[in-house]
Design a protein around this motif. Structure first.
Motif, PDB file in Angstrom:
ATOM      1  N   GLY A 140     -26.007   1.761  41.475  1.00 22.17           N
ATOM      2  CA  GLY A 140     -27.240   2.848  41.142  1.00 22.17           C
ATOM      3  C   GLY A 140     -26.689   4.129  40.328  1.00 22.17           C
ATOM      4  O   GLY A 140     -27.249   4.440  39.277  1.00 22.17           O
ATOM      5  N   ASN A 141     -25.470   4.486  41.173  1.00 23.68           N
ATOM      6  CA  ASN A 141     -25.101   5.660  40.455  1.00 23.68           C
ATOM      7  C   ASN A 141     -24.277   5.742  39.114  1.00 23.68           C
ATOM      8  O   ASN A 141     -24.217   6.359  38.252  1.00 23.68           O
ATOM      9  N   THR A 142     -23.699   4.610  39.020  1.00 22.63           N
ATOM     10  CA  THR A 142     -22.819   4.213  37.885  1.00 22.63           C
ATOM     11  C   THR A 142     -23.836   4.038  36.553  1.00 22.63           C
ATOM     12  O   THR A 142     -23.500   4.623  35.528  1.00 22.63           O
TER      13      THR A 142
ATOM     14  N   PHE B  68     -26.237   6.057  31.677  1.00 21.19           N
ATOM     15  CA  PHE B  68     -27.292   5.997  30.640  1.00 21.19           C
ATOM     16  C   PHE B  68     -27.518   7.467  30.338  1.00 21.19           C
ATOM     17  O   PHE B  68     -27.748   8.131  29.386  1.00 21.19           O
ATOM     18  N   THR B  69     -27.311   8.448  31.412  1.00 22.84           N
ATOM     19  CA  THR B  69     -27.288   9.953  31.196  1.00 22.84           C
ATOM     20  C   THR B  69     -26.220  10.407  29.888  1.00 22.84           C
ATOM     21  O   THR B  69     -26.471  11.057  29.307  1.00 22.84           O
ATOM     22  N   THR B  70     -25.271   9.827  30.122  1.00 21.48           N
ATOM     23  CA  THR B  70     -23.965  10.000  29.127  1.00 21.48           C
ATOM     24  C   THR B  70     -24.355   9.432  27.789  1.00 21.48           C
ATOM     25  O   THR B  70     -23.982  10.408  26.822  1.00 21.48           O
TER      26      THR B  70
ATOM     27  N   SER C 121     -20.512  -0.331  20.640  1.00 25.15           N
ATOM     28  CA  SER C 121     -19.147  -0.606  21.053  1.00 25.15           C
ATOM     29  C   SER C 121     -18.725   0.641  21.984  1.00 25.15           C
ATOM     30  O   SER C 121     -18.131   0.446  23.007  1.00 25.15           O
ATOM     31  N   ASN C 122     -18.921   1.871  21.339  1.00 22.20           N
ATOM     32  CA  ASN C 122     -18.595   3.075  21.996  1.00 22.20           C
ATOM     33  C   ASN C 122     -19.290   3.297  23.408  1.00 22.20           C
ATOM     34  O   ASN C 122     -18.670   3.656  24.171  1.00 22.20           O
ATOM     35  N   ALA C 123     -20.603   2.944  23.314  1.00 21.23           N
ATOM     36  CA  ALA C 123     -21.268   3.229  24.324  1.00 21.23           C
ATOM     37  C   ALA C 123     -20.819   2.130  25.712  1.00 21.23           C
ATOM     38  O   ALA C 123     -20.781   2.527  26.624  1.00 21.23           O
ATOM     39  N   VAL C 124     -20.245   0.925  25.302  1.00 25.97           N
ATOM     40  CA  VAL C 124     -20.058  -0.086  26.275  1.00 25.97           C
ATOM     41  C   VAL C 124     -18.679   0.652  26.749  1.00 25.97           C
ATOM     42  O   VAL C 124     -18.503   0.572  28.047  1.00 25.97           O
ATOM     43  N   ALA C 125     -17.884   1.095  25.915  1.00 28.40           N
ATOM     44  CA  ALA C 125     -16.553   1.740  26.269  1.00 28.40           C
ATOM     45  C   ALA C 125     -16.583   2.759  27.217  1.00 28.40           C
ATOM     46  O   ALA C 125     -15.994   3.051  28.235  1.00 28.40           O
ATOM     47  N   ILE C 126     -17.759   3.715  26.760  1.00 25.35           N
ATOM     48  CA  ILE C 126     -17.780   5.132  27.805  1.00 25.35           C
ATOM     49  C   ILE C 126     -18.437   4.439  29.010  1.00 25.35           C
ATOM     50  O   ILE C 126     -18.313   5.087  30.208  1.00 25.35           O
ATOM     51  N   ALA C 127     -19.310   3.408  29.119  1.00 29.38           N
ATOM     52  CA  ALA C 127     -19.921   2.997  30.309  1.00 29.38           C
ATOM     53  C   ALA C 127     -18.663   2.394  31.318  1.00 29.38           C
ATOM     54  O   ALA C 127     -18.727   2.547  32.579  1.00 29.38           O
TER      55      ALA C 127
END
Length: 221
Positions: free
Chosen positions: A25-27, A32-34, A156-162
């Motif tokens: 949940g925290n992850t 999402f916020t990032t 792709s960048n969103a997946v990397a930052i996740a």
């Protein structure tokens, strides 16, 4: 003790399941916020980079270059441990959001800059000839077209930052990796780490496939 008892001990996994679930949940909240905050900030920085007066454009370029170059782990440590010395104290969650968001926004700015610059200049000239205000031209003409170009690399960048949210554990953020590490110490068994890896795969694999879909969908956009 055999391999399964050591690395795939389901009794241990079930025992620490509430800890891991809290970490998931925290992850997800952190990711999402990032992605949301960093994405919006990145688009704004991109517009400043392209359309602001020259001195402000230089500041935007410096922002983008610095945060694309600095390692996320170093930035996390600076935000969480160094800022209190100048009177700024952030919780582990907001420290992680700040560090990850700054890096993500810099990559977002460059992705959207490339998308905007790929739009034929005639689009802007046509909007100007119709007497559209600048903000309407950006909102109605430029950004919708740039978005189609930017979606695959941006996703792709969103997946990397996740994935990089796992670094938040260094600032005591109780994300999935931190909870799994604590669970491993509590049970003296590495099975929680294996469970955490499976959980990462469960919510990141669909995102990876989504990137491939967008690459195919917008390849000839």
């Amino acid at each position: 003790m055999d391999f399964f008892q050591t690395f795939l001990n389901f009794d241990v996994m079930i025992r620490v399941w509430p800890m891991l679930l809290k970490g998931v949940g925290n992850t997800l909240a952190l990711a999402f916020t990032t992605v949301t905050g960093g994405g919006i900030l990145g688009v704004l920085i991109c517009l400043v980079r392209l359309y602001a007066p020259k001195p402000i454009r230089w500041l935007a370029i410096a922002y983008i270059d610095v945060f694309r170059a600095i390692p996320i782990l170093v930035l996390l440590v600076l935000v969480y441990y160094a800022l209190p010395f100048v009177g700024i104290r952030l919780s582990s969650f907001f420290a992680a959001v700040t560090a990850l968001g700054l890096v993500f926004s810099s990559f977002t700015a460059e992705v959207f800059r490339a998308g905007i610059e790929a739009i034929p200049k005639g689009q802007v000239e046509a909007a100007n000839s119709l007497g559209l205000p600048f903000r309407v031209t950006i909102w109605k003409v430029i950004l919708p077209q740039a978005l189609k170009i930017a979606i695959p690399p941006h996703t792709s960048n969103a997946v990397a930052i996740a994935k990089d949210t796992s670094l938040a554990s260094v600032v005591a953020m109780p994300d999935l990796l931190k909870q799994a590490t604590d669970a491993q110490a509590l049970t003296a068994n590495p099975s929680p780490l294996i469970a955490a890896a499976v959980m990462y795969l469960i919510f990141l694999l669909p995102a990876v496939r989504l990137v491939s879909y967008f690459e195919q969908r917008y390849r000839h956009a």
